[in-house]
Scaffold this motif. Structure first.
Motif, PDB file in Angstrom:
ATOM      1  N   ARG A   1      38.139  29.594  35.316  1.00 34.26           N
ATOM      2  CA  ARG A   1      37.143  29.325  36.359  1.00 34.26           C
ATOM      3  C   ARG A   1      37.119  30.445  37.398  1.00 34.26           C
ATOM      4  N   ILE A   2      38.277  31.008  37.714  1.00 29.57           N
ATOM      5  CA  ILE A   2      38.315  32.144  38.635  1.00 29.57           C
ATOM      6  C   ILE A   2      37.557  33.323  38.036  1.00 29.57           C
ATOM      7  N   ARG A   3      37.813  33.612  36.772  1.00 27.35           N
ATOM      8  CA  ARG A   3      37.113  34.714  36.100  1.00 27.35           C
ATOM      9  C   ARG A   3      35.602  34.506  36.137  1.00 27.35           C
ATOM     10  N   ASP A   4      35.142  33.282  35.846  1.00 24.35           N
ATOM     11  CA  ASP A   4      33.711  33.007  35.816  1.00 24.35           C
ATOM     12  C   ASP A   4      33.099  33.105  37.208  1.00 24.35           C
ATOM     13  N   LEU A   5      33.828  32.646  38.230  1.00 23.32           N
ATOM     14  CA  LEU A   5      33.329  32.754  39.594  1.00 23.32           C
ATOM     15  C   LEU A   5      33.169  34.204  40.002  1.00 23.32           C
ATOM     16  N   LEU A   6      34.156  35.032  39.662  1.00 26.94           N
ATOM     17  CA  LEU A   6      34.107  36.438  40.057  1.00 26.94           C
ATOM     18  C   LEU A   6      32.987  37.195  39.352  1.00 26.94           C
ATOM     19  N   ARG A   7      32.489  36.672  38.262  1.00 26.74           N
ATOM     20  CA  ARG A   7      31.345  37.309  37.608  1.00 26.74           C
ATOM     21  C   ARG A   7      30.057  37.127  38.402  1.00 26.74           C
ATOM     22  N   THR A   8      30.054  36.174  39.338  1.00 28.47           N
ATOM     23  CA  THR A   8      28.875  35.953  40.169  1.00 28.47           C
ATOM     24  C   THR A   8      28.983  36.642  41.515  1.00 28.47           C
TER      25      THR A   8
END
Length: 256
Positions: A9-16
């Motif tokens: 979830r951290i990885r996906d958030l940082l993609r935004t």
């Protein structure tokens, strides 16, 4: 939540968008040290890039203006309030494109006796119904992802005016290099804005401080002021405080 799920979830958030350690710890209700371990693992895997006090995606996509409008809203409002302190009656102002500068434009909509020249459709919308502000819009090509005007037409118009102050946004800001952007056209227009203005103000929330992911730069080689929010880490701000040509103003968040 399992560690692997949290890191995904951290990885996906940082993609935004870039995010700070403090924000991640609050979001996932874990300690700062836990988040730092998560970021260290993701960094070792090549998924993210560590920054001062936070992280960003290793392969970020540029968010649209409408996506940016939902991010750091309280911080951008605080920065706009602080930036408004530098505006004086009778001023001619240059306003860059972007949501943080657009927040300043919203505050200026109640003013009278000032002139605003802008390359941002966000600022245009904020000021279009203001009777007291003389509004001048640079022509040019609309960059749809940011709703900013760029290109030779905008630059040609800008060469014919000078301003008391310019308020700039950026994808990232570094003390030693200036402002970074995604495209050469954005950086070129900012350079010209800097040349045509007496005073320079950079409005950047904490996630932009020390960020150097863009490849096109606008150097700031004379005195300028950075206006950021109280979430900016001291270690991230240290290079700015160390340079005598840079003044740092911290915008406090309103008390709840």
């Amino acid at each position: 939540m399992k560690t692997s799920e949290r890191r995904t979830r951290i990885r996906d958030l940082l993609r935004t968008r870039p995010t700070s350690v403090d924000e991640l710890a609050a979001l996932f209700e874990v300690s700062l040290s836990t988040i730092r371990r998560d970021l260290a693992v993701l960094s070792d895997q090549g998924e993210i890039v560590r920054t001062y006090g936070g992280a960003l995606s290793a392969t970020p996509g540029e968010p649209t203006l409408h996506e940016r409008e939902t991010l750091a809203q309280a911080q951008k409002a605080a920065i706009a309030r602080e930036a408004e302190r530098f505006v004086r009656p009778g001023h001619m102002l240059l306003l860059d494109a972007g949501t943080t500068v657009g927040a300043l434009a919203g505050r200026l909509s109640t003013w009278s006796g000032i002139t605003v020249i802008t390359s941002g459709l966000t600022s245009l919308n904020a000021l279009a119904d203001s009777d007291g502000v003389e509004l001048i819009v640079l022509g040019g090509t609309v960059r749809h992802v940011s709703l900013g005007l760029i290109g030779p037409i905008a630059e040609s118009t800008l060469r014919g005016v000078t301003a008391d102050a310019v308020f700039l946004g950026a994808d990232g800001v570094a003390a030693d290099r200036g402002l970074c952007e995604t495209t050469a056209e954005q950086a070129a227009l900012k350079r010209l804005m800097v040349e045509q203005a007496d005073e320079i103000y950079v409005l950047a929330d904490a996630s932009k401080i020390g960020r150097t992911s863009g490849h096109w730069w606008t150097a700031l080689d004379r005195p300028w002021t950075l206006v950021t929010d109280a979430g900016a880490a001291e270690e991230a701000l240290a290079p700015f405080y160390a340079r005598p040509e840079i003044t740092v103003r911290i915008a406090p968040l309103p008390r709840r």
